[in-house]
Design a protein around this motif. Sequence first.
Motif, PDB file in Angstrom:
ATOM      1  N   ALA A  66      40.407  51.175  33.026  1.00  0.00           N
ATOM      2  CA  ALA A  66      41.399  50.817  32.207  1.00  0.00           C
ATOM      3  C   ALA A  66      41.441  51.034  34.202  1.00  0.00           C
ATOM      4  O   ALA A  66      41.750  49.545  34.501  1.00  0.00           O
ATOM      5  N   ALA A  67      42.116  51.757  35.009  1.00  0.00           N
ATOM      6  CA  ALA A  67      43.202  52.017  35.689  1.00  0.00           C
ATOM      7  C   ALA A  67      41.943  51.505  36.661  1.00  0.00           C
ATOM      8  O   ALA A  67      42.551  50.957  37.907  1.00  0.00           O
ATOM      9  N   MET A  68      41.252  51.674  36.910  1.00  0.00           N
ATOM     10  CA  MET A  68      39.981  51.741  37.881  1.00  0.00           C
ATOM     11  C   MET A  68      40.256  50.069  38.321  1.00  0.00           C
ATOM     12  O   MET A  68      39.879  49.451  39.154  1.00  0.00           O
ATOM     13  N   ALA A  69      39.884  49.356  37.568  1.00  0.00           N
ATOM     14  CA  ALA A  69      39.686  47.098  37.615  1.00  0.00           C
ATOM     15  C   ALA A  69      40.405  46.813  37.592  1.00  0.00           C
ATOM     16  O   ALA A  69      40.358  46.225  38.394  1.00  0.00           O
ATOM     17  N   GLN A  70      42.086  48.128  37.156  1.00  0.00           N
ATOM     18  CA  GLN A  70      43.271  47.808  38.057  1.00  0.00           C
ATOM     19  C   GLN A  70      43.358  47.538  38.833  1.00  0.00           C
ATOM     20  O   GLN A  70      43.311  46.974  40.046  1.00  0.00           O
ATOM     21  N   ALA A  71      42.508  48.381  39.965  1.00  0.00           N
ATOM     22  CA  ALA A  71      42.898  48.823  40.944  1.00  0.00           C
ATOM     23  C   ALA A  71      42.389  48.546  41.605  1.00  0.00           C
ATOM     24  O   ALA A  71      41.916  47.557  43.253  1.00  0.00           O
ATOM     25  N   LEU A  72      41.537  48.057  41.502  1.00  0.00           N
ATOM     26  CA  LEU A  72      40.364  47.300  42.648  1.00  0.00           C
ATOM     27  C   LEU A  72      40.445  45.588  42.123  1.00  0.00           C
ATOM     28  O   LEU A  72      40.174  44.882  43.761  1.00  0.00           O
ATOM     29  N   SER A  73      41.031  45.379  41.083  1.00  0.00           N
ATOM     30  CA  SER A  73      41.995  43.595  41.611  1.00  0.00           C
ATOM     31  C   SER A  73      43.407  43.778  42.753  1.00  0.00           C
ATOM     32  O   SER A  73      43.142  42.876  43.078  1.00  0.00           O
ATOM     33  N   CYS A  74      43.634  44.562  42.739  1.00  0.00           N
ATOM     34  CA  CYS A  74      44.773  45.250  43.374  1.00  0.00           C
ATOM     35  C   CYS A  74      44.002  45.248  44.602  1.00  0.00           C
ATOM     36  O   CYS A  74      44.818  44.646  45.679  1.00  0.00           O
ATOM     37  N   ALA A  75      43.239  46.022  45.155  1.00  0.00           N
ATOM     38  CA  ALA A  75      43.124  46.615  46.469  1.00  0.00           C
ATOM     39  C   ALA A  75      41.732  45.037  47.223  1.00  0.00           C
ATOM     40  O   ALA A  75      42.203  44.888  47.392  1.00  0.00           O
ATOM     41  N   GLN A  76      41.107  43.619  45.584  1.00  0.00           N
ATOM     42  CA  GLN A  76      41.153  42.958  46.439  1.00  0.00           C
ATOM     43  C   GLN A  76      42.314  41.779  46.757  1.00  0.00           C
ATOM     44  O   GLN A  76      41.925  41.375  48.432  1.00  0.00           O
ATOM     45  N   LEU A  77      43.464  42.302  45.964  1.00  0.00           N
ATOM     46  CA  LEU A  77      44.467  41.011  46.649  1.00  0.00           C
ATOM     47  C   LEU A  77      44.799  41.442  47.505  1.00  0.00           C
ATOM     48  O   LEU A  77      45.605  40.476  48.340  1.00  0.00           O
ATOM     49  N   ALA A  78      45.466  42.524  47.742  1.00  0.00           N
ATOM     50  CA  ALA A  78      45.590  43.938  48.764  1.00  0.00           C
ATOM     51  C   ALA A  78      45.138  42.685  49.928  1.00  0.00           C
ATOM     52  O   ALA A  78      45.364  42.462  51.442  1.00  0.00           O
ATOM     53  N   GLY A  79      43.834  42.990  50.147  1.00  0.00           N
ATOM     54  CA  GLY A  79      42.981  42.556  50.957  1.00  0.00           C
ATOM     55  C   GLY A  79      43.156  41.243  51.800  1.00  0.00           C
ATOM     56  O   GLY A  79      43.436  41.028  53.132  1.00  0.00           O
ATOM     57  N   ARG A  80      43.064  40.296  50.719  1.00  0.00           N
ATOM     58  CA  ARG A  80      43.096  39.142  50.907  1.00  0.00           C
ATOM     59  C   ARG A  80      45.108  38.578  51.748  1.00  0.00           C
ATOM     60  O   ARG A  80      44.882  38.238  52.378  1.00  0.00           O
ATOM     61  N   TYR A  81      45.626  39.837  51.348  1.00  0.00           N
ATOM     62  CA  TYR A  81      47.393  39.379  51.411  1.00  0.00           C
ATOM     63  C   TYR A  81      46.952  39.963  53.197  1.00  0.00           C
ATOM     64  O   TYR A  81      47.690  39.565  53.947  1.00  0.00           O
ATOM     65  N   GLU A  82      46.473  41.440  53.266  1.00  0.00           N
ATOM     66  CA  GLU A  82      46.435  41.312  54.796  1.00  0.00           C
ATOM     67  C   GLU A  82      45.684  40.314  55.781  1.00  0.00           C
ATOM     68  O   GLU A  82      46.416  40.500  56.661  1.00  0.00           O
ATOM     69  N   VAL A  83      44.535  39.875  55.737  1.00  0.00           N
ATOM     70  CA  VAL A  83      44.398  39.123  55.910  1.00  0.00           C
ATOM     71  C   VAL A  83      45.144  37.902  56.353  1.00  0.00           C
ATOM     72  O   VAL A  83      44.936  37.074  57.810  1.00  0.00           O
ATOM     73  N   LEU A  84      45.068  36.870  55.881  1.00  0.00           N
ATOM     74  CA  LEU A  84      46.492  36.418  55.490  1.00  0.00           C
ATOM     75  C   LEU A  84      47.966  36.644  56.406  1.00  0.00           C
ATOM     76  O   LEU A  84      47.880  35.244  57.775  1.00  0.00           O
ATOM     77  N   GLN A  85      48.161  37.521  56.302  1.00  0.00           N
ATOM     78  CA  GLN A  85      49.588  38.099  57.531  1.00  0.00           C
ATOM     79  C   GLN A  85      48.405  38.456  58.893  1.00  0.00           C
ATOM     80  O   GLN A  85      49.700  37.849  60.324  1.00  0.00           O
ATOM     81  N   GLU A  86      47.539  38.427  58.551  1.00  0.00           N
ATOM     82  CA  GLU A  86      46.727  38.309  60.379  1.00  0.00           C
ATOM     83  C   GLU A  86      46.337  37.675  61.034  1.00  0.00           C
ATOM     84  O   GLU A  86      47.268  37.113  62.011  1.00  0.00           O
ATOM     85  N   ALA A  87      46.058  36.015  60.259  1.00  0.00           N
ATOM     86  CA  ALA A  87      45.452  34.796  60.431  1.00  0.00           C
ATOM     87  C   ALA A  87      47.044  34.182  60.567  1.00  0.00           C
ATOM     88  O   ALA A  87      47.096  33.501  61.897  1.00  0.00           O
ATOM     89  N   ALA A  88      47.851  34.772  60.141  1.00  0.00           N
ATOM     90  CA  ALA A  88      49.782  33.720  60.443  1.00  0.00           C
ATOM     91  C   ALA A  88      49.869  34.489  61.915  1.00  0.00           C
ATOM     92  O   ALA A  88      50.520  34.330  62.468  1.00  0.00           O
ATOM     93  N   ALA A  89      49.751  35.356  61.963  1.00  0.00           N
ATOM     94  CA  ALA A  89      50.695  36.269  63.294  1.00  0.00           C
ATOM     95  C   ALA A  89      49.599  35.626  64.327  1.00  0.00           C
ATOM     96  O   ALA A  89      50.016  35.874  65.585  1.00  0.00           O
TER      97      ALA A  89
END
Length: 548
Positions: free
Chosen positions: A514-537
Amino acid sequence: MAHILGADGRPVSMQVLAQPQTSQLAHLQREIQSHPSRGLTPSRLASILDQAEQGHLLAQFDLFEDMEEKDGHIAAELGKRRRALLVDWSVAPPDNPSAQERAAAQVLAELLSEVPDFEDVLFDVTDAIGKGFACCEIEWHRPGRYWLPKSVTHRPQSWFTVHRGFRQELRLRSNTVVDGVAGEPLQPFGWVTHVHKAKSGYLERTALCRQLVWPYLFKNYSVGDLAEFLEIYGIPVRIGKYHSGASEAEKMTLMRALVGIGHNAAGIIPSGMELEFLDAASGDPKAFELMMNWCERTQSKVILGATLTSGADGQSSTNALGNVHNEVRKDLRDSDIRQLCSTMTRDLLYPMAALNGLVPAGLRRCPVFRLDVGETEDLAAYAEALPKLVAVGLQIPVQWAQEKLGIPQPEAGQAVLGVAAAAGPAGPGAVPAAVPGAPAAPVAAMAALAARAAQAQGSPVPALAGQLSRVAAPAVDGWLAAVQALVEGAQSLQEVRDGLERLLPDMQLGEYAAAMAQALSCAQLAGRYEVLQEAAALGHSLGHSRHG
């Protein structure tokens, strides 16, 4: 120029450029076709085919011309297959090209576009699909710096004969004897000679039309029989009776009366003669139609490989089956394209390149002629698959992806589509949409912008790693404590292995999973966040540079 090599590696004489080879063979240009289809019978057809196998091809090729001219179904189906090749064309450099070879390909593409009626030339070359081969004669001229074809003229197949040696050779029919064989060899750089293989074997028997001659003959018989049937259908049988002493003149008078009554419904006969009307002629014309339909279906199968792409019978013509038959036709088209491109590269593109000094390495490194059917891969499927493949580390060339998707490489200064920033409330990292047409930033600049954005906004990766350590600790700490105690108390590796086997059943994975499933979901969202930040910059930086 005296050392130019032909496609076969032998030197080419520049005399071939002076005048077309057939300009001195006036007897061929004065020939009149024999039209062997007139009064064609099964025995006559078999004789024509036998003569062709013995090297006498004139009657066979005249028959092929008549078939395509008189049979509308054959003309339509061959027209479909031939016109399927009249698509956009291009000249591509060889594999792993040098800068010189790329430039040569561009020059050849420009020169080829100056060939008069080049699309008609392609259509004439495809005449080989039905007749086995097609020969188009090239007339050269030099209007400026480059040698160019002044005309490329189709010549009838009946002008040629086939010499059977170690390998078959097409020759012009003439009284000239070369190497002990009658016929004039075709001059190199003087002809586009396309040999289309519908089947393996000698050239005299590989023509597609040889497979069509018997259905053509049977269909002609059925059409003639149907016409005779319809001429008398519904008309009563008329019998005339004359007395025993009637003269020949009286008999002919009675016969004319019978014929006249059949067409005009009126007539006169001498006194003493009688007319009798029997039942009207009856019968079923479906038998003739059945034979004609079988012949046309056979012709469609031979030419297009299927029947449902040419006509529907209302019974077996389902959409799924029609799609299958259409795929068969595409296979034939792709095969035709490969054969045609090889011929155009060898007999037209290479002579142009060699005469103008564009292929110093010979035919092996000559640019190639290509036909583009305009079919690309599924954009939606590739848009979903490519990011996933790149994410796992697969290296995909950009040029390959663009060719698969039919997207051309942008030229310098050409407007291109950009990535817009995600809609949302304005914040420290929110920037306007990327300017359409903005040039792509260098990789180093993009990396610098991404690092700057991470410093300004704070990367979520360290926080996520700490959170995962805290959430998974209850499950992992118990495992680690048990394993540590086991290792510290063991006297050998054997005891460690046996102890691990005893501990394994008691280790519960539910909490850890259960902890790993939550971690993978958070990692995917974090990756999308970083891509959006790079594109915005990146968009913010490009917007400033554009306004500046």
